[in-house]
Design an enzyme around this catalytic site. Structure first.
Site, PDB file in Angstrom:
ATOM      1  N   PHE A 124       0.952  -1.141  -0.152  1.00 16.80           N
ATOM      2  CA  PHE A 124       0.035  -0.003   0.086  1.00 16.80           C
ATOM      3  C   PHE A 124       0.851   1.272   0.001  1.00 16.80           C
ATOM      4  CE2 PHE A 124      -2.421  -3.454   1.756  1.00 16.80           C
ATOM      5  CZ  PHE A 124      -3.622  -3.178   0.986  1.00 16.80           C
ATOM      6  N   CYS A 125       0.837   1.983  -1.021  1.00 21.52           N
ATOM      7  CA  CYS A 125       1.880   3.012  -1.300  1.00 21.52           C
ATOM      8  C   CYS A 125       1.199   4.433  -1.751  1.00 21.52           C
ATOM      9  CB  CYS A 125       2.569   2.451  -2.337  1.00 21.52           C
ATOM     10  SG  CYS A 125       3.667   0.860  -2.177  1.00 21.52           S
ATOM     11  N   THR A 126       1.883   5.295  -1.842  1.00 19.41           N
ATOM     12  CA  THR A 126       1.586   6.751  -2.062  1.00 19.41           C
ATOM     13  C   THR A 126       2.586   7.366  -3.041  1.00 19.41           C
ATOM     14  OG1 THR A 126       0.152   7.079  -0.138  1.00 19.41           O
ATOM     15  CG2 THR A 126       0.976   9.080  -1.621  1.00 19.41           C
ATOM     16  N   ARG A 299      -5.535   8.174   1.734  1.00 15.45           N
ATOM     17  CA  ARG A 299      -4.294   8.819   1.858  1.00 15.45           C
ATOM     18  C   ARG A 299      -4.369  10.195   0.936  1.00 15.45           C
ATOM     19  NH1 ARG A 299      -1.569   4.580   0.123  1.00 15.45           N
ATOM     20  NH2 ARG A 299      -3.254   3.304   0.171  1.00 15.45           N
TER      21      ARG A 299
END
Length: 356
Positions: A124-126, A299
Site C-alpha cells: 500500500f503505497c503513495t 491517503r
C-alpha cells in the site's frame, strides 16, 4: 510572493503538527545502506557483495517468516512441482540473479522465486509526481508494507553499474531483485503502486506461465533500457504484466509526469500533468484516480491538501518529503520514503521510517 510562500510553509508545518500524532513515535529517519551492483558481472554473482553485509541466519529467518505468512500453502506446493518448467520461462537476468541469491543463502529455488512474487502483492503505497513553477519535475513515494520489523533492516539503495558508471539507481529489499522505486539519471524516475483486483495468486501464476513480466522487473528493465521519458512511458504502458499496477513516471522537462493505470494486458488510463490548467501534481495511492477512495484508507485527500498548502512556487524535494510525512500518507506501515528528480540525480534520497 515571499509572504505567500512563508504562509504556505507555516500552514504545512501546522498541518504536520496537527496530524502527526496519528503516527507512533519514531526515531529520526536514517538513510539505508548504499551498494553497487555491477551489471557487467555474471548474474549469479551480482548480489553476493550485498549479501555479505548481512547476517545470513537473519536473512534466512526473515525470508522464512515472510514466506510462511504471505504465501498460501497450495501455491507453495504447486510451484514446487512446476519450478523447473517455470524457471525455463523466467526472463534473464532475473532467473540467474535469483538462483545466485538462493545458492548464497542455501535456499531452494521455489522459496526464492516465491519471495520475489510475494513482494509484488499487498504493497500500500503513495506516489506523487509534481512540477514546480519553474518547470522542474519532482517525484516522491512512500512504500507501505507489513513485516516492517525486518523489512526496514533489509532496505537498501542500489546503484546499478554498467562499464563502471551508474546506469540507474533504485531502492529495494535484500533478496529481492526487482525495483518498485528507481531513477535513470537525466532521463526519468519511476515508482509503482499496487492496484488490487482480487484473486491475486491465481491470476499471477497463470500470467507467469504466459510469459508476462513481474511488475517490479518491468520497472528495472525500463530503467536499464529506455533512453528517455517517452520510451519509458511506452514500455511501462504496453508490456504484459502478471498483475495490475499504477506506474508513476517523472521526466526532466516541463509536463513530463504522469500516472499510468495498468491491467495485465495494457493501459486502462493515462493521467498526465497539466500545469497550464492548474494540475501541477498528480497523487496516486492504490485506487483509480477517477473513483472515490474508501474512507478507511484515504491517503489521497491529505496528500492533496499538503501539496496545496505547500504551493507550486515552494515545491522542492525537501518540501515533497514533508508532504509524504503527513499522516496518514505516512503511517505505521511506511517502510521508506524516497524523493528524486531525474534532472538532479545526485539528490536521490531514501529514508527508512518508523524506526522507533
Amino acid at each position: 510572493m515571499r509572504a505567500v510562500g512563508l504562509a504556505a510553509r507555516l500552514a504545512l508545518a501546522l498541518m504536520l503538527l496537527l496530524v502527526g500524532a496519528g503516527v507512533s513515535a519514531a526515531a529520526e529517519p536514517r538513510a539505508p545502506p548504499l551498494f553497487n551492483v555491477s551489471l557487467d558481472a555474471a548474474p549469479e554473482l551480482r548480489w553476493l557483495s550485498v549479501l555479505r553485509h548481512f547476517d545470513e541466519d537473519y536473512l534466512r529467518a526473515a525470508m522464512a517468516q515472510f514466506l510462511g505468512d504471505r504465501v498460501p500453502r497450495w501455491i507453495h506446493a504447486l510451484l514446487r512441482k512446476a519450478v523447473r518448467e517455470l524457471e525455463r520461462l523466467l526472463p534473464q537476468p532475473f532467473a540467474d540473479e535469483i538462483r545466485g541469491v538462493c545458492n548464497a543463502l542455501n535456499f531452494n529455488l521455489t522459496d526464492c522465486l516465491l519471495l520475489n512474487l510475494a513482494y509484488e502483492s499487498t504493497a500500500f503505497c503513495t506516489s506523487i509526481v509534481a512540477q514546480d513553477s519553474r518547470g522542474h519535475i519532482y517525484h516522491g513515494r512512500n512504500l507501505d508494507y507489513p513485516f516492517g520489523h525486518f523489512l526496514r533492516n533489509l532496505t537498501v539503495d542500489v546503484q546499478f553499474l554498467k562499464n563502471g558508471q551508474v546506469a540507474f539507481t533504485g531502492t529495494t529489499f535484500v533478496g529481492y531483485v526487482g525495483l518498485w522505486t528507481g531513477q535513470s539519471p537525466h532521463r526519468f524516475t519511476v515508482s509503482g503502486d499496487e492496484r488490487d483486483k482480487g484473486w491475486w495468486w491465481e491470476n499471477v501464476i497463470a500470467a507467469l506461465f504466459q510469459g508476462h513480466s513481474l511488475v517490479s522487473w518491468l520497472i528495472r528493465t525500463t530503467l536499464s533500457e529506455s533512453e528517455n521519458f517517452e520510451a519509458a512511458v511506452y514500455r511501462l504502458a504496453k508490456t504484459p504484466l502478471i498483475a495490475d499496477v499504477y506506474y508513476i513516471v517523472g521526466g526532466t522537462s516541463p509536463r513530463e509526469g504522469m500516472v499510468i493505470t495498468r491491467n495485465r494486458d495494457g493501459p486502462v488510463d493515462i493521467w498526465p500533468l497539466d500545469p497550464l490548467n492548474g494540475a501541477w501534481f498528480r497523487v496516486e495511492t492504490n485506487y483509480d484516480h477517477w473513483k472515490p477512495v474508501p474512507e478507511s484508507d484515504d491517503r489521497r485527500t491529505p496528500a492533496i491538501k499538503a501539496l496545496n498548502a505547500t504551493g507550486q512556487a515552494n515545491l522542492t524535494l525537501e518540501a515533497l518529503f514533508q508532504v509524504l510525512s503527513v499522516f496518514p500518507v505516512y503511517n505505521n506501515y511506511t517502510i521508506y520514503t524516497t524523493v528524486m528528480s531525474a534532472a538532479n540525480p545526485d539528490k536521490y534520497m531514501t529514508r527508512i521510517r518508523n524506526l522507533g
